[in-house]
Design an enzyme around this catalytic site. Structure first.
Site, PDB file in Angstrom:
ATOM      1  N   GLU A   1     125.714  38.697  52.228  1.00 56.92           N
ATOM      2  CA  GLU A   1     126.016  38.975  50.613  1.00 56.92           C
ATOM      3  C   GLU A   1     126.542  38.074  50.134  1.00 56.92           C
ATOM      4  OE1 GLU A   1     124.866  42.531  47.898  1.00 56.92           O
ATOM      5  OE2 GLU A   1     122.919  41.149  47.253  1.00 56.92           O
TER       6      GLU A   1
ATOM      7  N   GLU B   1     118.816  50.804  46.000  1.00 59.53           N
ATOM      8  CA  GLU B   1     118.488  49.310  45.704  1.00 59.53           C
ATOM      9  C   GLU B   1     119.812  48.483  45.992  1.00 59.53           C
ATOM     10  OE1 GLU B   1     115.831  48.017  44.540  1.00 59.53           O
ATOM     11  OE2 GLU B   1     114.427  49.123  43.584  1.00 59.53           O
TER      12      GLU B   1
ATOM     13  N   CYS C   1     120.947  40.692  43.044  1.00 58.23           N
ATOM     14  CA  CYS C   1     120.823  41.002  44.425  1.00 58.23           C
ATOM     15  C   CYS C   1     119.608  40.148  45.636  1.00 58.23           C
ATOM     16  CB  CYS C   1     120.444  42.750  44.492  1.00 58.23           C
ATOM     17  SG  CYS C   1     119.508  42.984  42.812  1.00 58.23           S
TER      18      CYS C   1
ATOM     19  N   LYS D   1     126.500  56.731  35.711  1.00 57.97           N
ATOM     20  CA  LYS D   1     127.980  56.475  36.020  1.00 57.97           C
ATOM     21  C   LYS D   1     127.868  55.747  35.982  1.00 57.97           C
ATOM     22  CE  LYS D   1     130.442  55.268  38.623  1.00 57.97           C
ATOM     23  NZ  LYS D   1     130.733  54.219  38.775  1.00 57.97           N
TER      24      LYS D   1
HETATM   25  P1  NAI Z   1     129.852  48.964  45.064  1.00 51.01           P
HETATM   26  O1  NAI Z   1     128.267  49.543  45.508  1.00 51.01           O
HETATM   27  O2  NAI Z   1     130.869  49.555  45.355  1.00 51.01           O
HETATM   28  O3  NAI Z   1     129.149  49.421  43.356  1.00 51.01           O
HETATM   29  C1  NAI Z   1     128.367  49.578  42.440  1.00 51.01           C
HETATM   30  C2  NAI Z   1     128.454  50.730  41.880  1.00 51.01           C
HETATM   31  O4  NAI Z   1     128.651  52.562  43.004  1.00 51.01           O
HETATM   32  C3  NAI Z   1     129.454  50.809  40.654  1.00 51.01           C
HETATM   33  O5  NAI Z   1     129.431  52.714  40.243  1.00 51.01           O
HETATM   34  C4  NAI Z   1     130.640  51.814  41.410  1.00 51.01           C
HETATM   35  O6  NAI Z   1     131.599  52.731  40.721  1.00 51.01           O
HETATM   36  C5  NAI Z   1     129.971  52.589  43.023  1.00 51.01           C
HETATM   37  N1  NAI Z   1     130.782  53.057  43.736  1.00 51.01           N
HETATM   38  C6  NAI Z   1     131.174  52.634  44.599  1.00 51.01           C
HETATM   39  N2  NAI Z   1     131.674  53.228  45.783  1.00 51.01           N
HETATM   40  C7  NAI Z   1     131.390  54.731  45.644  1.00 51.01           C
HETATM   41  C8  NAI Z   1     130.847  55.474  46.008  1.00 51.01           C
HETATM   42  N3  NAI Z   1     132.176  56.138  47.899  1.00 51.01           N
HETATM   43  N4  NAI Z   1     130.250  56.508  46.148  1.00 51.01           N
HETATM   44  C9  NAI Z   1     129.588  57.423  44.429  1.00 51.01           C
HETATM   45  N5  NAI Z   1     129.367  55.276  43.931  1.00 51.01           N
HETATM   46  C10 NAI Z   1     130.067  54.570  44.426  1.00 51.01           C
HETATM   47  O7  NAI Z   1     129.686  47.539  44.484  1.00 51.01           O
HETATM   48  P2  NAI Z   1     130.687  46.431  43.897  1.00 51.01           P
HETATM   49  O8  NAI Z   1     131.854  47.213  45.030  1.00 51.01           O
HETATM   50  O9  NAI Z   1     131.146  46.520  42.901  1.00 51.01           O
HETATM   51  O10 NAI Z   1     130.276  45.196  44.983  1.00 51.01           O
HETATM   52  C11 NAI Z   1     130.281  44.918  46.119  1.00 51.01           C
HETATM   53  C12 NAI Z   1     129.296  44.307  46.351  1.00 51.01           C
HETATM   54  O11 NAI Z   1     128.323  44.547  46.340  1.00 51.01           O
HETATM   55  C13 NAI Z   1     128.678  42.992  45.417  1.00 51.01           C
HETATM   56  O12 NAI Z   1     129.957  41.880  46.437  1.00 51.01           O
HETATM   57  C14 NAI Z   1     127.954  43.019  46.062  1.00 51.01           C
HETATM   58  O13 NAI Z   1     127.654  42.217  47.469  1.00 51.01           O
HETATM   59  C15 NAI Z   1     127.296  44.110  46.068  1.00 51.01           C
HETATM   60  N6  NAI Z   1     126.607  44.516  44.543  1.00 51.01           N
HETATM   61  C16 NAI Z   1     125.354  44.772  44.814  1.00 51.01           C
HETATM   62  C17 NAI Z   1     124.281  44.833  43.822  1.00 51.01           C
HETATM   63  C18 NAI Z   1     123.308  44.872  43.605  1.00 51.01           C
HETATM   64  O14 NAI Z   1     122.430  45.014  42.484  1.00 51.01           O
HETATM   65  N7  NAI Z   1     122.141  45.459  45.140  1.00 51.01           N
HETATM   66  C19 NAI Z   1     125.454  45.196  42.205  1.00 51.01           C
HETATM   67  C20 NAI Z   1     126.403  45.505  42.751  1.00 51.01           C
HETATM   68  C21 NAI Z   1     126.939  44.972  44.140  1.00 51.01           C
END
Ligand code: NAI
Ligand code: MG
Length: 502
Positions: free
Chosen positions: A406, A275, A309, A199
């Site tokens: 973060e 991660e 991250c 996904k």
């Molecule tokens: P997110 O964690 O919501 O999204 C990441 C992935 O998870 C996307 O593919 C999204 O569609 C999916 N996702 C979202 N909600 C979900 C759910 N309930 N169940 C299963 N999958 C789900 O992150 P978002 O909203 O893009 O960014 C928010 C914050 O997250 C950022 O500001 C940052 O702090 C953090 N983040 C950290 C990352 C990392 O590399 N560790 C990468 C992206 C965001």
């Protein structure tokens, strides 16, 4: 400085791919979402819609999981030798390499990052990862174990272990390194013989879809890799909760990571690897070579616009050098040209989305309200794109949100320290433990501090060094498990103990 938002156009092949109708890859076919719904994909440099992709949801996830299950249980894929799996992965790496420039342009238009950075880092790292994992396919071994069963005196046995693929894997990835995150996930899963439902992030689906076509060209049998575009709350949540998924691997926010664990616990206790976020400390000791440490501190936070991250978002500097270092990093920030990723002079592109721009600016405002000051930057930059100025905050307090949470943008908080013991406690004062760095000319001190820092990665006199052979993952709430290196193979296999009595 904000460059014009006008940038050279991408190659016509790249544009032709972006323009086409994008569907879901399920069981070897490209199919629309069952609901017929779509998602607009924006160029974050100007907010324009450049493509629409299918908005997959639970119904599509169900189909994709069923296809992955069929491919795992029978037919071509389980019949392949490890060597054949390895060759397919190597072929995939070659195909990505042939399309390196196209991938760099797609990443730039979709995510906002400089095209040259994607061409030098994201895409080559993805290629390397597939080659590294291609080598692992033939090296997944068990052990033989002498046993001496106390309640069967005199009996003789032969015991050994098998490392077997964990099964059908759901993988959920974010938007900050779209192609590379797909590679980190797919590489070890395919090397070990798993099948996958991937996904990809709704913000940046294009490189993952392009990769899907190359996966077909590389000869992977139908259903081995299924790719679903869609929102997290629908497609992502359905995958995490699916009763027929054996493992879910997630990269993203700690908040959603907790939802993934909950979904796994409430359904079939699928295995979970995560991660998650970070708030990584970057420590400059008084004996550091400042000529490299200052540039390193700037790279630690400004690389990929702080959307990493492992971003070095808390910069600890000895009191005696604090002003000099802050000025040095500010000077570097001033040199960074903001602009569209496709502009050859761009050093920093926009945030990936308006939501992320608002989120980063919200953190800045909360920091200012609590008394922090910006030495440089501190606000959004003009234009239609989602730009934020590279920012250095000072006068922070340990309990401020800008220190604890973060931000995921080009915002570093510089914090002076005096006593080295307090420094370690301050650096470790975080719910996160993803990465950390220390800059020093004293080798022993560098290694000692590396041991004291509670993080899955520690860099000494460098930052943002990645290699397919190095395990990466988090302590504390930064995650479960390690990706890359041979530890990634462990994440996608399980051990079977076999015993024969002579
Ligand atoms: P997110 O964690 O919501 O999204 C990441 C992935 O998870 C996307 O593919 C999204 O569609 C999916 N996702 C979202 N909600 C979900 C759910 N309930 N169940 C299963 N999958 C789900 O992150 P978002 O909203 O893009 O960014 C928010 C914050 O997250 C950022 O500001 C940052 O702090 C953090 N983040 C950290 C990352 C990392 O590399 N560790 C990468 C992206 C965001
Ligand atoms: Mg989210």
């Amino acid at each position: 400085m904000l460059l014009t938002t006008e940038a050279p156009a991408a190659d016509s092949d790249t544009l032709a791919f972006i323009d086409r109708e994008h569907k879901l890859l399920i069981d070897g076919d490209w199919v629309p979402a069952e609901s017929g719904e779509t998602i607009d994909v924006k160029n974050p440099a100007d907010g324009e819609t450049i493509a629409t992709v299918a908005a997959g949801d639970k119904a599509d996830i169900d189909k994709a999981v069923a296809a992955a299950r069929r491919a795992f249980e029978g037919g071509e894929w389980p019949a392949l030798t490890a060597s054949e799996r390895g060759r397919m992965l190597w072929k995939l790496a070659d195909l990505i390499e042939e399309h390196l420039e196209e991938f760099a342009e797609i990443e730039s238009l979709d995510n906002g990052k400089p095209r040259a950075v994607a061409a030098a880092a994201d895409v080559p790292l993805a290629i390397d990862l597939f080659r590294y994992m291609a080598g692992w396919a033939t090296k997944i071994e068990g052990t033989t174990i002498p046993i001496s069963v106390p309640y069967m005196p005199g009996a003789e046995f032969h015991s050994y272990t098998l490392r077997e693929p964990v099964g059908v894997v759901g993988q959920i990835i974010p938007w900050n390194f779209p192609l590379l995150m797909a590679a980190w996930k797919l590489g070890p899963a395919l090397a070990t013989g798993c099948t996958v439902v991937l996904k990809i992030a709704e913000e940046t689906p294009l490189s993952g879809l392009r990769l899907g076509h190359l996966i077909q060209d590389a000869g992977f049998p139908d259903g081995v890799v299924n790719i679903v575009t869609g929102y997290g709350e629908t497609a992502g949540a359905a995958l995490a909760a699916h009763p027929d998924v054996d493992k879910v691997a997630f990269t993203g926010s700690t908040e959603v990571g907790k939802l993934i664990v909950k979904a796994a616990g409430e359904t079939n206790l699928k295995k979970v690897s995560l991660e998650l976020g970070g708030k990584s400390p970057n420590v400059i000791l008084p004996d550091a070579d400042l000529s490299t440490a200052i540039g390193g501190a700037a790279n630690a936070i400004f690389f990929n616009h702080g959307q990493c991250c492992c971003a070095g978002s808390r910069l600890f500097v000895h009191k005696s050098q604090f002003d000099q270092v802050v000025e040095g990093v500010a000077e570097q920030a001033k040199q960074i040209k903001l602009g569209p990723g496709m502009h050859p002079e761009t050093g920093m592109g926009p945030m990936v989305s308006q939501i992320q721009q608002d989120r980063v600016c919200g953190y800045l405002e909360s920091g200012f309200a609590a008394g922090a000051q910006a030495v440089i930057g501190g606000k959004r930059a003009g234009g239609e794109g989602y730009f934020v100025e590279p920012t250095i905050l000072v006068d922070t307090k340990p309990d401020m949100d800008v220190i604890q949470e973060e931000i995921f943008g080009p915002v570093v908080a510089a914090v002076p320290f005096e006593d080295p013991d307090e420094l370690i406690a301050a650096a470790n004062d975080s719910i996160y433990g993803l990465a950390a760095a220390v800059w020093t000319r004293d080798i022993s001190k560098g290694h000692r501090i590396a041991k004291q820092l509670r993080a899955g990665t520690v860099w000494i006199n460098c930052y943002n060094i990645f290699d397919a052979a190095l395990p990466f993952g988090g302590y504390k709430q930064s995650g479960w498990g390690r990706e890359m290196g041979h530890e990634a193979i462990d994440l996608y296999t399980q051990t079977k103990a076999v015993t024969l009595q002579f």
